[in-house]
Design a protein around this motif. Structure first.
Motif, PDB file in Angstrom:
ATOM      1  N   SER A  51       0.849  -1.193   0.000  1.00 11.24           N
ATOM      2  CA  SER A  51       0.000   0.000   0.000  1.00 11.24           C
ATOM      3  C   SER A  51       0.878   1.234   0.000  1.00 11.24           C
ATOM      4  N   ARG A 102       0.605   5.469  -0.762  1.00  4.86           N
ATOM      5  CA  ARG A 102      -0.276   6.583  -1.107  1.00  4.86           C
ATOM      6  C   ARG A 102       0.546   7.856  -1.328  1.00  4.86           C
ATOM      7  N   CYS A 103       0.242   8.509  -2.403  1.00  2.67           N
ATOM      8  CA  CYS A 103       0.891   9.788  -2.678  1.00  2.67           C
ATOM      9  C   CYS A 103       0.034  10.560  -3.660  1.00  2.67           C
ATOM     10  N   ARG A 141     -10.330   4.961  -9.115  1.00  3.72           N
ATOM     11  CA  ARG A 141     -10.075   5.626  -7.840  1.00  3.72           C
ATOM     12  C   ARG A 141     -11.364   5.758  -7.038  1.00  3.72           C
ATOM     13  N   GLU A 144      -4.061   4.397  -5.627  1.00  3.11           N
ATOM     14  CA  GLU A 144      -4.267   4.730  -4.217  1.00  3.11           C
ATOM     15  C   GLU A 144      -5.118   3.663  -3.540  1.00  3.11           C
TER      16      GLU A 144
END
Length: 321
Positions: A7, A9-10, A24, A62
């Motif tokens: 996982s 996230r950015c 998404r 994400e």
């Protein structure tokens, strides 16, 4: 079961605010990870390539990625689990091929839907240095023709890409080198190095250290062109076996019936992930090349490959039990 959460996230500014909106939105709404099944043990080529791409895919979408290794039955266990999963786009499987089996199992364009091609790469014909073998491919094949059944070659299993490529060698070279299947490539490599089996048709990555150490001799790679990992080793085609061209490939699939827009969006995301620097570096180390394709092109590719190798198996009367 070996599982790993991937996982990351950015911000997706570089991709644009509109990139993959449906994926998404679904990911945020469902808050469930994508489960990606691998039908081979952890650490093998299929597993390594899957994890490389999954990391980048998690970044883009994400959304968490859960990798599950379900080895057994030449990958059929993972294929069956995928075919039975809900067609909601949250289950993927890496299909390695070409591969044939006597027992029916889920196939792309039937129980499975093709998403993308992960990679393609060559195999290499190697011989042990523990026993006296002819030092050249011409000499080896001449000895094999003069002594039908006297030589044998190891692979990672019956019906595998390595087995089929070995039988293509028998067909084109007019030899009868006996197939010795193993339940995975690691023991096959060990036994060829030790001289228990004189030859092997195997993936480049696991045999490369032994070639460099002088324990194995590389006679030729299976693709029409040379491998960057073994630039001094000719292709079997180049070495005189005209029209010899075979590779092992890795395709992403999901359960049949998945929404078309979900398939297309995941295809775009995977193809973008293939160009990430980390993925390209990993592919170079593994000796494979990325081959971006649409979902439709992937389906057609698998169909052509299946027909090609089914024809060879029939003509050679191969036993796939």
């Amino acid at each position: 079961m070996n599982t790993t959460h991937l996982s990351r996230r950015c911000a997706l500014a570089a991709l644009g605010a509109a990139a993959f909106p449906r994926l998404r939105a679904q990911g945020a709404r469902q808050r469930r990870p994508i489960t990606w099944l691998v039908g081979q043990p952890a650490g093998g080529t299929t597993d390594v390539l899957t994890r490389l791409v999954a990391r980048e895919l998690a970044l883009q979408l994400e959304q968490s990625m859960l990798i599950e290794n379900r080895p057994g039955a030449a990958g059929a266990i993972a294929l069956q689990a995928t075919a039975k999963a809900a067609p909601d786009g949250l289950t993927l499987v890496t299909v390695s091929g070409p591969s044939l089996a006597s027992i029916p199992r889920p196939q792309i364009a039937r129980e499975l839907t093709a998403v993308a091609i992960l990679a393609r790469g060559p195999m290499v014909l190697v011989g042990t240095m523990a026993t006296a073998l002819p030092p050249t491919l011409d000499g080896l094949l001449a000895a094999a023709r003069e002594n039908p059944g006297a030589f044998s070659y190891a692979t990672s299993g019956t019906g595998s890409s390595q087995h089929l490529t070995g039988e293509l060698l028998n067909q084109i070279a007019r030899t009868r080198i006996v197939h010795v299947p193993y339940k995975g490539g690691s023991q096959a490599v060990t036994d060829v190095v030790g001289g228990q089996v004189p030859l092997g048709m195997l993936g480049i990555t696991p045999v490369l250290p032994h070639i460099k150490a002088g324990k194995l001799r590389a006679y030729g790679v299976s693709t029409a062109t040379r491998s960057p990992l073994l630039p001094e080793v000719p292709s079997l085609h180049e070495a005189g076996l005209s029209d010899f061209d075979a590779d092992q490939w890795f395709v992403v699939a999901m359960p049949a019936g998945a929404p078309t827009d979900r398939v297309q969006a995941l295809n775009a995301a995977i193809n973008r992930a293939l160009h990430a620097p980390e993925v390209q570096a990993g592919y170079t180390s593994a000796g494979v090349v990325l081959t971006p394709a649409t979902a439709q092109q992937t389906t057609a590719f698998v169909a052509r490959e299946t027909q090609r190798w089914q024809t060879l198996a029939k003509n050679a009367n191969l036993q796939l039990d």
